[in-house]
Write a protein that holds these residues in place. Structure first.
Motif, PDB file in Angstrom:
ATOM      1  N   ALA A  46       0.750  -1.260  -0.044  1.00 18.83           N
ATOM      2  CA  ALA A  46      -0.154   0.021   0.005  1.00 18.83           C
ATOM      3  C   ALA A  46       0.984   1.163  -0.058  1.00 18.83           C
ATOM      4  CB  ALA A  46      -0.925   0.070   1.311  1.00 18.83           C
ATOM      5  N   GLY A  47       1.990   0.929   0.630  1.00 18.21           N
ATOM      6  CA  GLY A  47       3.010   2.279   0.595  1.00 18.21           C
ATOM      7  C   GLY A  47       3.223   2.598  -0.782  1.00 18.21           C
ATOM      8  N   LEU A  48       3.409   1.806  -1.792  1.00 21.84           N
ATOM      9  CA  LEU A  48       3.634   2.054  -3.259  1.00 21.84           C
ATOM     10  C   LEU A  48       2.624   2.938  -3.633  1.00 21.84           C
ATOM     11  CD1 LEU A  48       4.517  -1.507  -4.563  1.00 21.84           C
ATOM     12  CD2 LEU A  48       5.901   0.218  -3.889  1.00 21.84           C
ATOM     13  N   ILE A  49       1.611   3.214  -3.265  1.00 18.53           N
ATOM     14  CA  ILE A  49       0.537   4.197  -3.816  1.00 18.53           C
ATOM     15  C   ILE A  49       1.143   5.736  -3.512  1.00 18.53           C
ATOM     16  CG2 ILE A  49      -1.849   5.073  -3.665  1.00 18.53           C
ATOM     17  CD1 ILE A  49      -2.563   2.190  -2.835  1.00 18.53           C
ATOM     18  N   GLY A  50       1.499   5.825  -2.311  1.00 21.35           N
ATOM     19  CA  GLY A  50       1.848   7.382  -1.649  1.00 21.35           C
ATOM     20  C   GLY A  50       3.237   7.506  -2.455  1.00 21.35           C
ATOM     21  N   SER A  51       4.272   6.467  -2.588  1.00 24.55           N
ATOM     22  CA  SER A  51       5.713   6.646  -3.404  1.00 24.55           C
ATOM     23  C   SER A  51       5.256   7.156  -4.908  1.00 24.55           C
ATOM     24  CB  SER A  51       6.390   5.377  -3.272  1.00 24.55           C
ATOM     25  OG  SER A  51       6.680   4.908  -1.856  1.00 24.55           O
ATOM     26  N   ALA A  52       4.392   6.541  -5.541  1.00 24.41           N
ATOM     27  CA  ALA A  52       4.132   6.785  -6.792  1.00 24.41           C
ATOM     28  C   ALA A  52       3.528   8.379  -6.831  1.00 24.41           C
ATOM     29  CB  ALA A  52       2.785   6.008  -7.413  1.00 24.41           C
ATOM     30  N   PHE A  53       2.792   8.943  -5.845  1.00 22.75           N
ATOM     31  CA  PHE A  53       2.616  10.301  -5.838  1.00 22.75           C
ATOM     32  C   PHE A  53       3.840  11.258  -5.830  1.00 22.75           C
ATOM     33  CE2 PHE A  53       1.643  14.139  -3.880  1.00 22.75           C
ATOM     34  CZ  PHE A  53       0.686  14.707  -4.489  1.00 22.75           C
ATOM     35  N   PHE A  54       4.512  10.875  -4.947  1.00 21.77           N
ATOM     36  CA  PHE A  54       5.921  11.777  -4.703  1.00 21.77           C
ATOM     37  C   PHE A  54       6.754  11.675  -5.977  1.00 21.77           C
ATOM     38  CE2 PHE A  54       3.973  11.539  -0.187  1.00 21.77           C
ATOM     39  CZ  PHE A  54       4.036  12.901  -0.136  1.00 21.77           C
ATOM     40  N   TRP A  55       7.087  10.499  -6.229  1.00 19.18           N
ATOM     41  CA  TRP A  55       7.701  10.465  -7.687  1.00 19.18           C
ATOM     42  C   TRP A  55       7.186  11.338  -8.948  1.00 19.18           C
ATOM     43  CZ3 TRP A  55      12.757   9.516  -7.983  1.00 19.18           C
ATOM     44  CH2 TRP A  55      13.337   8.752  -7.006  1.00 19.18           C
ATOM     45  N   ALA A  56       6.176  11.063  -8.939  1.00 19.19           N
ATOM     46  CA  ALA A  56       5.347  11.746 -10.302  1.00 19.19           C
ATOM     47  C   ALA A  56       5.119  13.361  -9.974  1.00 19.19           C
ATOM     48  CB  ALA A  56       3.901  11.351 -10.430  1.00 19.19           C
TER      49      ALA A  56
ATOM     50  N   ILE B   2      -1.086   3.815 -10.545  1.00 22.44           N
ATOM     51  CA  ILE B   2      -1.147   4.588 -11.444  1.00 22.44           C
ATOM     52  C   ILE B   2      -2.109   5.837 -11.462  1.00 22.44           C
ATOM     53  CG2 ILE B   2      -1.977   4.701 -14.039  1.00 22.44           C
ATOM     54  CD1 ILE B   2      -1.442   1.791 -14.047  1.00 22.44           C
ATOM     55  N   LEU B   3      -3.294   5.705 -10.791  1.00 25.75           N
ATOM     56  CA  LEU B   3      -3.992   6.773 -10.630  1.00 25.75           C
ATOM     57  C   LEU B   3      -3.413   7.801  -9.564  1.00 25.75           C
ATOM     58  CD1 LEU B   3      -7.771   5.056 -10.198  1.00 25.75           C
ATOM     59  CD2 LEU B   3      -6.697   6.483 -12.179  1.00 25.75           C
ATOM     60  N   TRP B   4      -2.957   7.321  -8.448  1.00 20.61           N
ATOM     61  CA  TRP B   4      -2.456   8.123  -7.498  1.00 20.61           C
ATOM     62  C   TRP B   4      -1.126   8.947  -7.976  1.00 20.61           C
ATOM     63  CZ3 TRP B   4      -5.614  10.255  -4.408  1.00 20.61           C
ATOM     64  CH2 TRP B   4      -5.069  10.882  -3.278  1.00 20.61           C
ATOM     65  N   GLY B   5      -0.328   8.203  -8.885  1.00 24.12           N
ATOM     66  CA  GLY B   5       0.793   8.924  -9.345  1.00 24.12           C
ATOM     67  C   GLY B   5       0.332   9.935 -10.499  1.00 24.12           C
ATOM     68  N   LEU B   6      -0.629   9.780 -11.380  1.00 30.36           N
ATOM     69  CA  LEU B   6      -1.514  10.661 -12.134  1.00 30.36           C
ATOM     70  C   LEU B   6      -1.715  12.005 -11.089  1.00 30.36           C
ATOM     71  CD1 LEU B   6      -3.091   8.760 -14.594  1.00 30.36           C
ATOM     72  CD2 LEU B   6      -1.227  10.148 -14.983  1.00 30.36           C
ATOM     73  N   ASN B   7      -2.388  11.711 -10.181  1.00 28.21           N
ATOM     74  CA  ASN B   7      -2.761  12.741  -9.160  1.00 28.21           C
ATOM     75  C   ASN B   7      -1.622  13.632  -8.786  1.00 28.21           C
ATOM     76  OD1 ASN B   7      -4.763  14.125  -7.501  1.00 28.21           O
ATOM     77  ND2 ASN B   7      -3.771  13.016  -5.701  1.00 28.21           N
ATOM     78  N   GLY B   8      -0.530  13.006  -8.621  1.00 31.39           N
ATOM     79  CA  GLY B   8       0.547  13.779  -7.842  1.00 31.39           C
ATOM     80  C   GLY B   8       1.337  14.548  -9.266  1.00 31.39           C
TER      81      GLY B   8
END
Length: 165
Positions: free
Chosen positions: A34-44, A90-96
């Motif tokens: 689940a932590g990967l979701i937040g990580s995707a946000f910050f990288w994006a 993917i969605l949370w990365g795009l959100n970021g």
């Protein structure tokens, strides 16, 4: 308007930390995955700052801010419907990425609106939008998911931002 836009951005980004424990339980995710979701946000978000900062210098701020907020709201809306980890990443990365399009154009806009003498005061005021967004999010999202479910922690911010945008 700029203050509200940036405070709203925090409604669309800090909601994950409030919703995540319920998501983990409901979807039977490990905390590590689940932590990967937040990580995707910050990288994006970091990559988006570089890309969107340059674009934001060349396009109308009002349109760019509107698009960033609206597209981030769409990602939040879709997060509320998602049940697979890969799609959430993917969605949370795009959100970021979309949320990274706000700060530069907001600062550009404020620099045009205010004189040199007013800029320090303006900078202090706009910086409080972050805390305002956090406080509003922390105050309302927890209450919402305690009454409904974690999905509303994404749907409600989307609705609020769609109305605002």
């Amino acid at each position: 308007m700029s203050w509200m836009a940036y405070a709203g951005a925090y409604l669309l980004r800090s909601n994950l930390s409030i919703v995540l424990p319920e998501m983990v339980d409901s979807l039977h995710l490990s905390k590590t995955r689940a932590g990967l979701i937040g990580s995707a946000f910050f990288w994006a978000y970091a990559v988006g700052q570089l890309i969107n900062g340059n674009i934001g210098d060349k396009v109308k701020s009002r349109i760019f801010i509107f698009l960033g907020l609206s597209l981030a709201a769409v990602m939040n809306l879709l997060m509320g419907f998602s049940s697979t980890l890969s799609l959430m990443i993917i969605l949370w990365g795009l959100n970021g990425f979309f949320l990274s399009s706000l700060w530069g154009p907001i600062i550009k806009t404020l620099s045009f609106w205010f004189s040199r003498e007013q800029k320090t005061r303006t900078a202090v005021i706009i910086s409080t939008s972050m805390m305002g967004g956090y406080l509003f999010t922390w105050g309302i999202i927890g209450q919402i998911i305690s009454v409904f479910n974690w999905r509303w922690g994404f749907w409600l911010p989307s609705l609020i931002i769609f109305i605002y945008a």
